[in-house]
Design an enzyme around this catalytic site. Sequence first.
Site, PDB file in Angstrom:
ATOM      1  N   ASN A 131     -53.761 -28.426 -19.235  1.00  0.00           N
ATOM      2  CA  ASN A 131     -55.081 -28.982 -18.892  1.00  0.00           C
ATOM      3  C   ASN A 131     -55.371 -28.882 -17.385  1.00  0.00           C
ATOM      4  OD1 ASN A 131     -53.338 -30.927 -17.965  1.00  0.00           O
ATOM      5  ND2 ASN A 131     -54.128 -32.593 -19.212  1.00  0.00           N
ATOM      6  N   LYS A 132     -54.547 -28.126 -16.661  1.00  0.00           N
ATOM      7  CA  LYS A 132     -54.754 -28.003 -15.212  1.00  0.00           C
ATOM      8  C   LYS A 132     -55.459 -26.686 -14.875  1.00  0.00           C
ATOM      9  CE  LYS A 132     -52.547 -31.899 -14.576  1.00  0.00           C
ATOM     10  NZ  LYS A 132     -51.786 -32.116 -15.791  1.00  0.00           N
TER      11      LYS A 132
END
Length: 375
Positions: free
Chosen positions: A185-186
């Site tokens: 999710n980065k």
Amino acid sequence: MSKNNFIPVNTPLLDGNELKYVTECITTGWISSEGPFVDKFESALAQYTDRRHGIAVANGTAALDIAFSAIGLKKGDEVILPSHTIISCILQIIRIGAIPILVDSELKTWNMDVDEIESKITSKTKAILAVHLYGLPCRIDKIIEIADKHNLYVIEDAAQMIGQTFNGKPCGSFGHISTTSFYPNKQVTTGEGGMCLTNDDDLANKCRSFRNLCFQTESRFVHKELGWNYRMTNIQAALGLAQVEKLDEHVVLKRKIGNKYSELLKDISGFNLPLMETEYAKNIYWVYGIFLNENSKYNAKEAMLLLQEAGIATRPFYYPMHLQPVFQEDKLFEGQEYPNAEILYNRAFYIPSGVGFTENDVEAVSKVLIDLFKV
Ligand SMILES: Cc1ncc(COP(=O)(O)O)c(C=O)c1O
């Protein structure tokens, strides 16, 4: 809407050199941490964040563990950090036997309230952990000013903020050591992964040593300190390098998703949207948070459940450190109050975004939210 009519909370984008570089790992047989992509990835992110050293590790939690050990945190030392954050921030402080000293958060930016820091400094304070959350950086300028005045270490947790800037300077470039995470999710993902970033040669050497079991160059299996095997593999680093090459594009996509949500959701009463910008940064929308009003018809739990039923994944905001059951037996934060941290947990959550998210997905999620909140 995505496959199976379910929109996951995050979708990574792996459309650059990822396949080519990972294939190179397989065809050359370099799959462990000894492979050449580790150095390349470390240099690429260090350069991006204006740092002299990057030390790639197994995940962002490991990066924090190493950072606290590298600054020489000892039993009885105090570290100032927000109550509203991920558990990763506090683990090594506790394991060392140091004392976490909490501060509350701002309801406007959802970041730590730096105005509370100075009154919490004592003769035992060793460091401030500056954590940037959700999309806007915390007031790292003020944190550094306070730390300099009191001769404290600053560790910058930039897990969510790679690609963001504070007053034009890259997040990940502040403080003695910065840490980051490459979970999918980065803005840069390696599947699992993390990095310590620093300008200090001595701290960099310590981070490298702690990452690699504190093996010694002279006598490899003689140990003067306890480290970890927190090494990153060449395959992960291959992904990471390809992702850094696309980082600027990922930031543009993140902002596009965030701005589209803000445009579609602007007229809904019932919740507040993330701040689009402050005087020091434009929101990068690591995630798109929804902050329910006091008199909203749902609390965060209810709203998340309704979205789940409509096929939309969400995540709550962090459960405050001072309320964590794991610290209750030791009465670690007994009697302490951080009301804004509790408000954020009770009234906020985030909806799907992710670099691989499409405009159609944004529209689909927004439509469900508009329906749920219509009066
Ligand atoms: C602010 C912050 N710090 C630390 C971490 C831990 O990173 P990891 O999940 O890679 O261990 C995360 C993960 O999302 C994070 O958001």
